[in-house]
Design a protein around this motif. Structure first.
Motif, PDB file in Angstrom:
ATOM      1  N   ASP A   1       0.830  -1.204   0.000  1.00 47.50           N
ATOM      2  CA  ASP A   1       0.000   0.000   0.000  1.00 47.50           C
ATOM      3  C   ASP A   1       0.864   1.253   0.000  1.00 47.50           C
ATOM      4  O   ASP A   1       0.540   2.256  -0.642  1.00 47.50           O
ATOM      5  N   GLY A   2       1.978   1.221   0.744  1.00 51.62           N
ATOM      6  CA  GLY A   2       2.869   2.383   0.775  1.00 51.62           C
ATOM      7  C   GLY A   2       3.468   2.652  -0.601  1.00 51.62           C
ATOM      8  O   GLY A   2       3.525   3.804  -1.058  1.00 51.62           O
ATOM      9  N   LEU A   3       3.918   1.601  -1.287  1.00 48.80           N
ATOM     10  CA  LEU A   3       4.480   1.777  -2.626  1.00 48.80           C
ATOM     11  C   LEU A   3       3.412   2.229  -3.625  1.00 48.80           C
ATOM     12  O   LEU A   3       3.662   3.084  -4.482  1.00 48.80           O
TER      13      LEU A   3
ATOM     14  N   THR B   1       9.835  -2.367 -10.099  1.00 46.01           N
ATOM     15  CA  THR B   1       9.568  -2.655  -8.684  1.00 46.01           C
ATOM     16  C   THR B   1       9.522  -4.157  -8.479  1.00 46.01           C
ATOM     17  O   THR B   1       9.182  -4.915  -9.410  1.00 46.01           O
ATOM     18  N   PRO B   2       9.846  -4.626  -7.291  1.00 47.35           N
ATOM     19  CA  PRO B   2       9.813  -6.067  -7.020  1.00 47.35           C
ATOM     20  C   PRO B   2       8.395  -6.537  -6.719  1.00 47.35           C
ATOM     21  O   PRO B   2       7.479  -5.746  -6.511  1.00 47.35           O
ATOM     22  N   ASP B   3       8.236  -7.838  -6.693  1.00 51.88           N
ATOM     23  CA  ASP B   3       6.972  -8.429  -6.252  1.00 51.88           C
ATOM     24  C   ASP B   3       6.916  -8.377  -4.733  1.00 51.88           C
ATOM     25  O   ASP B   3       7.783  -8.935  -4.048  1.00 51.88           O
ATOM     26  N   ILE B   4       5.920  -7.674  -4.202  1.00 58.30           N
ATOM     27  CA  ILE B   4       5.776  -7.539  -2.754  1.00 58.30           C
ATOM     28  C   ILE B   4       4.948  -8.712  -2.248  1.00 58.30           C
ATOM     29  O   ILE B   4       3.822  -8.937  -2.718  1.00 58.30           O
TER      30      ILE B   4
ATOM     31  N   ILE C   1       4.939   6.393   5.724  1.00 61.61           N
ATOM     32  CA  ILE C   1       5.725   5.497   4.875  1.00 61.61           C
ATOM     33  C   ILE C   1       5.730   6.032   3.443  1.00 61.61           C
ATOM     34  O   ILE C   1       6.758   6.033   2.743  1.00 61.61           O
ATOM     35  N   GLU C   2       4.561   6.539   3.011  1.00 62.29           N
ATOM     36  CA  GLU C   2       4.505   7.157   1.687  1.00 62.29           C
ATOM     37  C   GLU C   2       5.431   8.377   1.606  1.00 62.29           C
ATOM     38  O   GLU C   2       6.073   8.627   0.590  1.00 62.29           O
ATOM     39  N   GLN C   3       5.486   9.164   2.688  1.00 58.53           N
ATOM     40  CA  GLN C   3       6.358  10.334   2.692  1.00 58.53           C
ATOM     41  C   GLN C   3       7.809   9.941   2.370  1.00 58.53           C
ATOM     42  O   GLN C   3       8.492  10.611   1.594  1.00 58.53           O
TER      43      GLN C   3
END
Length: 593
Positions: free
Chosen positions: A435-437, A455-458, A471-473
């Motif tokens: 969610d943050g990414l 981006t990697p697979d989370i 975290i988004e910041q």
């Protein structure tokens, strides 16, 4: 006859010089003494304020630590809790400058201590005899200045009842303040409500009385402090209220500040020989010389009637000019003292304004990104609406709604920062890393569209410690910096890699279990100049003319608040992630929830 007449004039001149010197010296002495006494009193109040500030810095710490999970776990005798708490106390005591931090169990014996690994450790000691322990058990809190039974070093003990019947104690010593007082000169000492000296720039004065105390009260005070007995007053006070000491020549001006809420009072004795005697002697000599000149001029004018008016006018002009100079000197000195007081107040004001300035800059910096994204979504929605793509328009409007909600959350958090004065009081929950990414990608949708973004697979359900907005910041700051560094690059690339790490914290009980996730954000841009990299995580350090230099500072603070870290990887590591390029790479560690 002329010789005798000249002798009369000489005697009169000497007498006038003596009288003028005596009168002027006494006047200047009184004024200088009054000014010096006021200066000493102001200095004593300033030292009292500094002492109160030092104590206030530690007074709320026991209450703040009372809810710490390791404190509660150690008080409940949970396995492994004491080891973690010892290490935490040791780190915290070194960081804040406390003499010792320790936890006393319900049986009155110390459970954990910051000096657990030293020979004079407090661990396992019986503290039931201490008043601060009894007061905390009875009323929830206690404070006591006493001589350490283990260290034999005096200090102020601040206690707070925690976790049922345990007591958390912080010991504060005053070695640094006493050293500063010795450097500043004079004799500075702090007395309690009984008039007993506790803190002093002269060690021999400690636990001495400054006022009469009966024998029974002396024994009670000495027992409470832990001293073998109280000493007699180490100085005398003469009829003029001045302090006399056997080991110092001359008198000292004594001033005492108003007592604090605990009854502590700062006393300052400054030598007055130079401060008062020198101006008095100078005034006496000056007045005597002026008197001699005046009498000589009168005698000279009496012998020379033809030039009487002219010489008289010159003499009056000289006296007037000198008097004006003396008045100007006194006014300048008063103005300088007033200016010094204003400067001290301005420094305190500047300190408060600096904090508010950083909060204001943070609001502007952190809301600029969502506002830019809203404008982009709104512009895109207009084009889509013209094309009749109502479904995509609804998606853009939904994104705008989420971004507006984000701005509200950011400003609410920063308003809380401005009210509380420190970061990190909001607490940390848990958030899905995916969610943050996704949120960061939403904010930087237009910017990321111009680069190759990998981006990697989370893993599904991967939770990290923190909250979604902050975290988004962090991620927005890192990704935005990368996109700005790639402006004009022929093949712009941003790569994010993910790895799980084990045992990043030595206090963790479970071995072999992943405790943190490591994200590396790398780009193939020009990299970061060495002079900027050296101070990259300090406020207002930036290589861009339009940048504030606050993004990475805020991002690092947020990561540390959630138990993680943020750092710039060396150039070799960046080249390994982006072979054949320069670029920059940042490593973000986040604790798993």
């Amino acid at each position: 006859m002329n010789r005798r007449h000249g002798l009369y004039w000489l005697v009169a001149a000497l007498a006038a010089a003596l009288v003028a010197g005596s009168v002027a010296g006494e006047v200047v002495r009184r004024r200088s003494a009054a000014a010096f006494a006021a200066s000493v009193a102001a200095d004593a109040r300033l030292r009292q304020a500094l002492l109160d500030s030092e104590i206030a810095r530690f007074r709320l710490l026991p209450q703040a630590l009372a809810d710490d999970r390791d404190v509660i776990a150690a008080a409940r005798a949970e396995p492994g809790a004491v080891k973690r708490l010892n290490a935490k106390f040791e780190t915290f005591a070194n960081r804040i400058g406390a003499s010792a931090i320790y936890l006393i169990g319900p049986d009155g014996f110390s459970v954990a201590a910051s000096n657990w690994n030293r020979r004079e450790s407090f661990s396992g000691r019986d503290y039931r005899f201490r008043r601060y322990y009894r007061d905390a058990m009875r009323s929830g809190g206690g404070a006591q200045f006493a001589l350490g039974t283990v260290s034999h070093h005096p200090g102020l003990y601040l206690a707070r009842k925690v976790a049922g019947s345990s007591v958390l104690v912080i010991k504060l010593d005053f070695d640094r303040i006493e050293a500063q007082w010795r450097t500043a000169g004079g004799e500075t000492f702090v007395t309690n409500a009984d008039g007993v000296i506790l803190v002093t720039s002269r060690d021999a004065w400690r636990f001495a009385m400054t006022q009469p105390i009966d024998t029974a009260a002396q024994q009670a005070v000495a027992a409470d402090i832990g001293a073998p007995g109280l000493k007699p007053r180490p100085y005398t006070i003469d009829r003029e209220g001045l302090v006399r000491m056997d080991e110092r020549r001359g008198a000292l001006q004594l001033a005492s500040s108003p007592p604090s809420r605990d009854g502590w009072q700062v006393n300052l004795a400054q030598p007055i020989r130079v401060a008062v005697t020198t101006p008095m002697r100078s005034a006496q000599v000056m007045a005597a010389l002026l008197a001699l000149l005046a009498v000589g001029a009168v005698w000279w004018l009496a012998q020379r009637n033809r030039r009487r008016r002219e010489r008289t006018a010159l003499l009056e002009a000289a006296v007037t000019e000198r008097t004006a100079e003396l008045r100007r000197e006194m006014e300048e000195r008063a103005a300088l003292e007033h200016r010094a007081a204003l400067l001290r107040e301005e420094l305190r004001l500047a300190n408060r304004l600096a904090t508010l300035g950083q909060v204001t800059a943070s609001v502007a910096h952190e809301t600029a990104q969502p506002v830019t994204a809203i404008r982009n979504y709104a512009a895109s929605a207009g084009h889509l609406l013209d094309q009749g793509a109502s479904g995509e328009v609804r998606e853009n409007l939904s994104a705008i709604d989420r971004l507006a909600e984000r701005i509200g959350v950011i400003t609410a958090q920063l308003r809380g920062f401005a009210r509380k004065g420190i970061a990190g009081e909001g607490g940390a929950g848990s958030v899905l890393l995916a969610d943050g990414l996704d949120g960061a990608r939403l904010l930087l949708k237009e910017r990321l569209a111009a680069v190759r973004y990998e981006t990697p697979d989370i893993p599904a359900g991967l939770l990290v410690r923190g909250d979604k907005v902050r975290i988004e910041q962090i991620l927005v700051n890192l990704l935005q910096n990368a996109t700005e560094a790639l402006a004009g690059h022929p093949d712009p690339r941003i790569t994010i890699t993910l790895a799980l790490e084990e045992n990043v914290n030595e206090d963790e009980d479970e071995e072999g279990k992943a405790q943190a996730v490591c994200l590396v954000i790398a780009d193939n841009g020009p990299g970061i100049a060495p002079e900027i990299a050296a101070r990259l995580f300090t406020p207002f350090a930036t290589s861009r003319a339009e940048g504030l230099g606050l993004g990475l500072v805020i991002a690092q603070d947020i990561a540390q608040e959630f138990g993680g870290s943020l750092r710039l990887l060396p150039d070799e590591a960046a080249r390994g992630l982006m072979p054949g390029t320069g670029g920059a790479a940042f490593e973000l560690r986040l604790r798993l929830a």
